[in-house]
Every structure is written in structure tokens, then in C-alpha cells.
Design a protein around this motif. Structure first.
Motif, PDB file in Angstrom:
ATOM      1  N   ILE A  14      28.099  30.569  29.932  1.00  0.00           N
ATOM      2  CA  ILE A  14      27.106  29.808  30.458  1.00  0.00           C
ATOM      3  C   ILE A  14      25.792  30.243  29.811  1.00  0.00           C
ATOM      4  O   ILE A  14      25.574  31.112  29.115  1.00  0.00           O
ATOM      5  N   ALA A  15      25.042  29.048  29.790  1.00  0.00           N
ATOM      6  CA  ALA A  15      23.507  29.309  29.215  1.00  0.00           C
ATOM      7  C   ALA A  15      22.786  30.240  30.579  1.00  0.00           C
ATOM      8  O   ALA A  15      23.156  30.073  31.675  1.00  0.00           O
ATOM      9  N   ALA A  16      21.839  30.704  29.994  1.00  0.00           N
ATOM     10  CA  ALA A  16      20.958  31.405  31.086  1.00  0.00           C
ATOM     11  C   ALA A  16      20.087  30.547  31.934  1.00  0.00           C
ATOM     12  O   ALA A  16      19.686  29.492  31.474  1.00  0.00           O
ATOM     13  N   PRO A  17      20.398  30.658  33.173  1.00  0.00           N
ATOM     14  CA  PRO A  17      19.746  29.540  34.036  1.00  0.00           C
ATOM     15  C   PRO A  17      18.269  29.934  34.010  1.00  0.00           C
ATOM     16  O   PRO A  17      17.777  31.077  33.901  1.00  0.00           O
ATOM     17  N   ALA A  18      17.368  28.824  34.467  1.00  0.00           N
ATOM     18  CA  ALA A  18      16.264  29.084  34.635  1.00  0.00           C
ATOM     19  C   ALA A  18      15.794  29.957  35.617  1.00  0.00           C
ATOM     20  O   ALA A  18      14.735  30.631  35.452  1.00  0.00           O
ATOM     21  N   ASP A  19      16.206  29.833  36.771  1.00  0.00           N
ATOM     22  CA  ASP A  19      16.039  30.887  37.840  1.00  0.00           C
ATOM     23  C   ASP A  19      17.380  31.651  38.332  1.00  0.00           C
ATOM     24  O   ASP A  19      18.119  31.236  39.306  1.00  0.00           O
ATOM     25  N   PRO A  20      17.649  32.847  37.550  1.00  0.00           N
ATOM     26  CA  PRO A  20      18.783  33.428  37.905  1.00  0.00           C
ATOM     27  C   PRO A  20      18.715  33.904  39.244  1.00  0.00           C
ATOM     28  O   PRO A  20      19.840  33.960  40.028  1.00  0.00           O
ATOM     29  N   ALA A  21      17.730  34.259  39.945  1.00  0.00           N
ATOM     30  CA  ALA A  21      17.704  34.883  41.351  1.00  0.00           C
ATOM     31  C   ALA A  21      17.896  33.811  42.265  1.00  0.00           C
ATOM     32  O   ALA A  21      18.929  34.023  43.159  1.00  0.00           O
ATOM     33  N   LEU A  22      17.436  32.608  42.185  1.00  0.00           N
ATOM     34  CA  LEU A  22      17.975  31.365  42.711  1.00  0.00           C
ATOM     35  C   LEU A  22      19.363  31.235  42.816  1.00  0.00           C
ATOM     36  O   LEU A  22      19.869  30.939  43.752  1.00  0.00           O
ATOM     37  N   MET A  23      19.977  31.219  41.587  1.00  0.00           N
ATOM     38  CA  MET A  23      21.313  31.019  41.489  1.00  0.00           C
ATOM     39  C   MET A  23      22.182  32.008  42.238  1.00  0.00           C
ATOM     40  O   MET A  23      23.101  32.031  42.853  1.00  0.00           O
ATOM     41  N   ALA A  24      21.765  33.354  42.033  1.00  0.00           N
ATOM     42  CA  ALA A  24      22.412  34.626  42.787  1.00  0.00           C
ATOM     43  C   ALA A  24      22.365  34.510  44.377  1.00  0.00           C
ATOM     44  O   ALA A  24      23.024  34.844  44.959  1.00  0.00           O
ATOM     45  N   ALA A  25      21.146  33.673  44.762  1.00  0.00           N
ATOM     46  CA  ALA A  25      20.985  33.861  46.205  1.00  0.00           C
ATOM     47  C   ALA A  25      21.818  32.559  47.130  1.00  0.00           C
ATOM     48  O   ALA A  25      21.779  32.689  48.221  1.00  0.00           O
ATOM     49  N   ILE A  26      22.331  31.441  46.246  1.00  0.00           N
ATOM     50  CA  ILE A  26      22.957  30.459  46.851  1.00  0.00           C
ATOM     51  C   ILE A  26      24.088  30.807  47.599  1.00  0.00           C
ATOM     52  O   ILE A  26      24.446  30.423  48.996  1.00  0.00           O
ATOM     53  N   LEU A  27      25.078  31.783  47.058  1.00  0.00           N
ATOM     54  CA  LEU A  27      26.421  32.059  47.753  1.00  0.00           C
ATOM     55  C   LEU A  27      25.977  33.027  49.369  1.00  0.00           C
ATOM     56  O   LEU A  27      26.535  32.315  50.214  1.00  0.00           O
ATOM     57  N   PRO A  28      25.118  33.715  49.204  1.00  0.00           N
ATOM     58  CA  PRO A  28      24.793  34.442  50.348  1.00  0.00           C
ATOM     59  C   PRO A  28      24.087  33.773  51.391  1.00  0.00           C
ATOM     60  O   PRO A  28      24.651  33.518  52.585  1.00  0.00           O
ATOM     61  N   ALA A  58      25.934  23.766  38.544  1.00  0.00           N
ATOM     62  CA  ALA A  58      24.514  24.342  38.431  1.00  0.00           C
ATOM     63  C   ALA A  58      24.433  24.823  37.375  1.00  0.00           C
ATOM     64  O   ALA A  58      23.557  24.920  36.449  1.00  0.00           O
ATOM     65  N   LEU A  59      25.294  25.886  37.090  1.00  0.00           N
ATOM     66  CA  LEU A  59      25.026  26.723  35.980  1.00  0.00           C
ATOM     67  C   LEU A  59      25.537  26.294  34.655  1.00  0.00           C
ATOM     68  O   LEU A  59      25.141  26.463  33.511  1.00  0.00           O
ATOM     69  N   SER A  60      26.556  24.987  34.795  1.00  0.00           N
ATOM     70  CA  SER A  60      27.043  24.509  33.639  1.00  0.00           C
ATOM     71  C   SER A  60      26.271  23.390  33.196  1.00  0.00           C
ATOM     72  O   SER A  60      26.483  22.655  31.984  1.00  0.00           O
ATOM     73  N   ALA A  61      25.250  22.892  33.981  1.00  0.00           N
ATOM     74  CA  ALA A  61      24.465  21.775  33.843  1.00  0.00           C
ATOM     75  C   ALA A  61      23.812  21.678  32.296  1.00  0.00           C
ATOM     76  O   ALA A  61      23.308  22.765  31.652  1.00  0.00           O
ATOM     77  N   SER A  62      24.040  20.781  31.486  1.00  0.00           N
ATOM     78  CA  SER A  62      23.652  20.917  30.036  1.00  0.00           C
ATOM     79  C   SER A  62      21.985  20.542  29.923  1.00  0.00           C
ATOM     80  O   SER A  62      21.531  20.719  28.941  1.00  0.00           O
ATOM     81  N   SER A  63      21.697  19.816  31.012  1.00  0.00           N
ATOM     82  CA  SER A  63      20.073  19.745  30.748  1.00  0.00           C
ATOM     83  C   SER A  63      19.374  19.771  32.151  1.00  0.00           C
ATOM     84  O   SER A  63      20.033  19.511  33.215  1.00  0.00           O
TER      85      SER A  63
END
Length: 73
Positions: A14-28, A58-63
């Protein structure tokens, strides 16, 4: 979750997400929401559904929009 995302980025999955902390917080966050509002705790099937239907898309979104303003009508 942040470690899993970082490793996927390092492997080129995957490409680096703009906000990795936000992505990591979604599941919990969704697991806690489920527990509070339904009284049912998250289970492996729920986690898999969130990963497959929310996180991976969300992580795979190309744009990604350059700003929040550009997404408003």
C-alpha cells in the motif's frame, strides 16, 4: 495497527497513508463504538469485516483529495 500499516507500506503493498495514526485508530474505535452502542464486543468476524470493508479500501485509495474543501459540493 500502526506497525501492521508500516510493514505493508515497507513491503510496497500500500502507499503510505496521509494520516497513519488515523488509519490505525479506526479498528479500535469501531470496536469500542460497537461495544458501547450494542453491548456486543468486537469479535474476529467483526474485525475482518472492518478491515476488508473500511481499512483496506481506505488504504488502497489511489487518490486522496488535497484538502477537505475540495470534497465539498
Amino acid at each position: 495497527m500502526a506497525t501492521i500499516i508500516d510493514r505493508a507500506v515497507a513491503r510496497g503493498e500500500i502507499a503510505a497513508p496521509a494520516d497513519p495514526a488515523l488509519m490505525a485508530a479506526i479498528l479500535p474505535a469501531l470496536g469500542l463504538h460497537r461495544l458501547i452502542f450494542t453491548g456486543v464486543g468486537p469479535d474476529p468476524d467483526y474485525a475482518a469485516a472492518v478491515i476488508d470493508n473500511v481499512l483496506l479500501p481506505a488504504l488502497s485509495a489511489s487518490s486522496v483529495p488535497e484538502s477537505r474543501e475540495s470534497t465539498r459540493p
